[in-house]
Each structure stands twice: as structure tokens, then as C-alpha cells.
Design a protein around this motif. Structure first.
Motif, short mmCIF file in Angstrom:
data_model
loop_
_atom_site.label_atom_id
_atom_site.label_comp_id
_atom_site.label_asym_id
_atom_site.label_seq_id
_atom_site.Cartn_x
_atom_site.Cartn_y
_atom_site.Cartn_z
N PRO A 1 5.55 2.62 1.21
CA PRO A 1 4.91 3.29 2.34
C PRO A 1 5.95 3.86 3.32
CG PRO A 1 3.87 1.17 1.91
CD PRO A 1 5.10 1.23 1.05
N LYS B 1 -4.01 8.17 5.00
CA LYS B 1 -3.89 7.94 6.44
C LYS B 1 -3.67 9.25 7.20
CE LYS B 1 -0.07 6.21 7.89
NZ LYS B 1 1.05 5.27 8.12
N ASP C 1 -1.40 5.91 -0.13
CA ASP C 1 -2.02 5.35 1.07
C ASP C 1 -1.61 6.12 2.32
OD1 ASP C 1 -3.26 3.43 -0.48
OD2 ASP C 1 -1.72 1.90 -0.11
#
Length: 359
Positions: free
Chosen positions: A303, A273, A269
Motif C-alpha cells: 500500500p 480509496k 486497495d
């Protein structure tokens, strides 16, 4: 040079390694002028090469004892090649704590060492003999004070010691006598009595000190930290691999086949981004420095965490991690800031960083 810690003391009889560049570069009668690096890659292990390299270049004498010309050896005045397994007398003692079962083995050399190669002990004995300084062999292990060890084998300064005699001495207090090792060249698995943790004797009031005062003070500082990662979106953590240990074995064919570089693993993720795809080159920057890495996805990472194996790459890198055999994460570490207050350990993991795609 600003070191944000109190004056250092010894840990297990030794001073913190991170302060070595400072002790080399600081003028005075106690300035470090010579370093013997025995079987290690000290310059890479230190990190912060912008400080460490000038310090090592300032030494009057740097000797590296290693069979391979590692990164530290490139700055050495002398590189001494030493014998390898099968070329020397050896004993399994250094691995005692690693074996799942008690095991001991002595192995004499089975082939001759190449011309110009010496045994590692020969270097130290030879230097001491030329200086007319007698040596004493002792059974030492990490955390032991050499001077406090009572039992020792005096070595002659006139005649080189016999390797088998030295190993016999090191086995003096072993559960397996040396003669038994000689009689069993494949090794011995001693049958030891079962060990158990016993209950506290009745009436005993002793307690373990689980949190000494200096650790309490350090924890209090951590609890009161604020905005320690201000300006940085990610934290770089270390990553161990089975095929290498620090800089050892990183250039072995099997290691390089699987790890041509030390990938910069990221949460998928986060990669989306940042507009980063698998195999992209990325720029990783900390307060102390910057490196170029090669991105790879790992869904197991939290993350905003980047995970990389240390001691890959070159001390002085090019702009291509692939050409350097990886990225030297030590460039993201400072030897003057963010040192631990007790052991002066630099910040090698949990390093605040930013990441930018190299287009």
C-alpha cells in the motif's frame, strides 16, 4: 542554486553527473562549455528537465554520437550517426561480466555501413588528429584511472588506425589469444580453472572495513530524519522491465507492443480509496514537479507505493501520456535538493508523491 551537499570530489576519476547543469550555468574560467554525449540519452538520464534543458541550451557546443535521434540529440548542434553491429569490427569484451560462462568472440563487419555513417572511434580520432593531439589506446574498465594504466597503443595522427589492430591490442592480456579468436569466428569458451574463496591464512588479522566514516555519518542523518514524507501520501519507486534498459530499446516494436506507456502501477486497495480505475489518467506530483500517468493495478505492491519504469515519455510532455509514449518520471526529480552526500545521486526512487484522478 542551493546544493545541500559538501563540495564534490571525484569517484573513479570522474565528477558526479548530477552537478553538470550547475557547472554549465555557473560563470567562470572552469565553466563547462562543450559536451560530447557518446551513445547515451544524457538529458533524460539527468532528470529535472526544467534545470537540465536550459543548461544544455547554454552550451557553446553539444555533440551527440548516436545512430538514433534521441531526446538529447534534439538539442544538439551536431548529431553524428555511427555504425551498428554487422557493420563494424567488434569484440564481446563489454559483456564479459554478463555471461553465465566464460565466452569470447571477435566479429569482423559483414556488410558495409551506410553512406555518411562513421565508426564511433573515427569521431574521436578525427577530432584529435585535427587538433594535432596524439591519442593512446588503453584497455579501460569502470573504476580504472586512465592515467595510471601503463600499457597503451600510441595512435598516429596522420593515418587512421586499423580496427583489427586496435582489437588485437585490447586482447593482449586476454586468456584467449586474438589469433585463436580469428580462427574461431563462432567464439571460444575457454576452460578456466575453478575459482574458490579461500580461508584466511593462519595469523592474518586483516579485516574488511564494511562501514567507512562518511557512510556512518550518512546513516546517522537518516536515523534522525523526521516527517521526510510530510504532505505526501505515496512513494514512487522505479520498475525495471526485460524489454528495455533505461531509454534503450524502449521504442522497439516488441517493447511498444507490450508497453505503449510506462504504466503507473498501484495497489488495488489504494486505487479504490482514490476512486481510480484501471486505465484512468492520474496526476502525480512531487516537490520537484508533476507528470500525467496511466493507472494499472498490481496486487504485489505494498500500500501507498506507486511503481513506474523510468525514461519513457517526452522531456517536454503534453497532457496525454498515451500521446507521449509514456510519462517522464525524471520530472519528479530535483538536481539541487535531496542529493546523496557522498556520490550526489539524485532521488530517483522512493520519491514522495501525491496522486489525483484526472476527471
Amino acid at each position: 542554486m542551493a546544493i545541500n551537499c559538501a563540495a564534490p570530489g571525484k569517484l573513479f576519476g570522474e565528477f558526479p553527473t548530477a552537478l553538470m547543469p550547475q557547472e554549465i550555468l555557473t560563470s567562470g574560467p572552469d565553466k563547462i562549455r562543450a559536451v560530447i554525449c557518446f551513445g547515451g540519452n544524457l538529458l533524460m538520464g539527468l532528470g529535472d528537465p526544467d534545470l537540465a534543458i536550459p543548461a544544455f541550451e547554454d552550451l557553446d557546443l553539444l555533440v551527440v554520437i548516436d545512430p538514433r535521434k534521441n531526446a538529447t540529440a534534439r538539442y544538439a548542434h551536431y548529431v553524428i550517426a555511427t555504425s551498428q553491429p554487422f557493420e563494424r569490427h567488434d569484440i564481446s569484451t563489454p559483456g564479459d561480466a554478463l555471461y553465465p560462462q566464460a565466452f569470447a568472440q571477435y566479429a569482423p563487419p559483414v556488410i558495409d555501413k551506410p553512406a555518411g555513417v562513421i565508426h564511433d572511434w573515427e569521431f574521436f580520432w578525427g577530432v584529435a588528429a585535427r587538433m594535432n593531439l596524439p591519442l593512446t589506446l588503453k584497455y579501460w574498465n569502470y573504476g580504472m584511472d586512465f592515467e595510471a594504466i601503463e600499457d597503451g597503443l600510441p595512435l598516429s595522427i596522420d593515418t587512421p588506425p586499423d580496427p583489427q589492430t586496435m582489437i588485437r591490442f585490447l586482447c593482449n592480456n586476454s586468456r584467449v589469444p586474438f589469433d585463436e579468436l580469428l580462427a574461431n569466428p563462432s567464439g571460444v569458451r575457454p576452460q578456466l580453472p575453478e575459482q574458490r574463496v579461500l580461508a584466511t591464512p593462519a595469523g592474518h588479522k586483516g579485516r574488511l572495513q564494511l562501514c567507512p566514516d562518511d557512510v556512518v555519518k550518512e546513516l546517522a542523518l537518516v536515523l534522525n530524519e523526521h516527517n521526510v514524507n510530510a504532505g505526501f501520501a505515496y512513494q514512487l519507486t522505479c520498475r525495471r522491465i526485460l524489454e528495455a534498459m533505461n531509454s534503450a530499446y524502449r521504442d522497439a516494436p516488441a517493447t511498444r507492443k507490450r508497453y505503449p506507456v510506462n504504466w503507473a502501477y498501484m495497489n488495488p486497495d489504494d486505487m479504490v480509496k482514490e476512486g481510480i480505475e484501471e486505465g484512468d489518467s492520474i496526476h502525480i506530483r512531487s516537490e520537484a514537479g508533476h507528470i500525467t500517468g496511466v493507472a494499472r493495478a498490481d496486487a504485489r505492491l505494498r500500500p501507498r507505493v506507486i511503481s513506474m519504469t523510468h525514461l519513457f515519455g517526452e522531456l517536454v510532455p503534453s497532457q496525454k501520456a498515451e500521446a507521449d509514449g509514456g510519462s517522464f518520471t525524471g520530472r519528479l526529480t530535483s538536481l539541487t535538493d535531496h542529493l546523496q552526500p557522498i556520490n550526489f545521486m539524485p532521488r530517483f526512487s522512493g520519491v514522495p508523491v501525491n496522486v489525483v484522478l484526472i476527471k
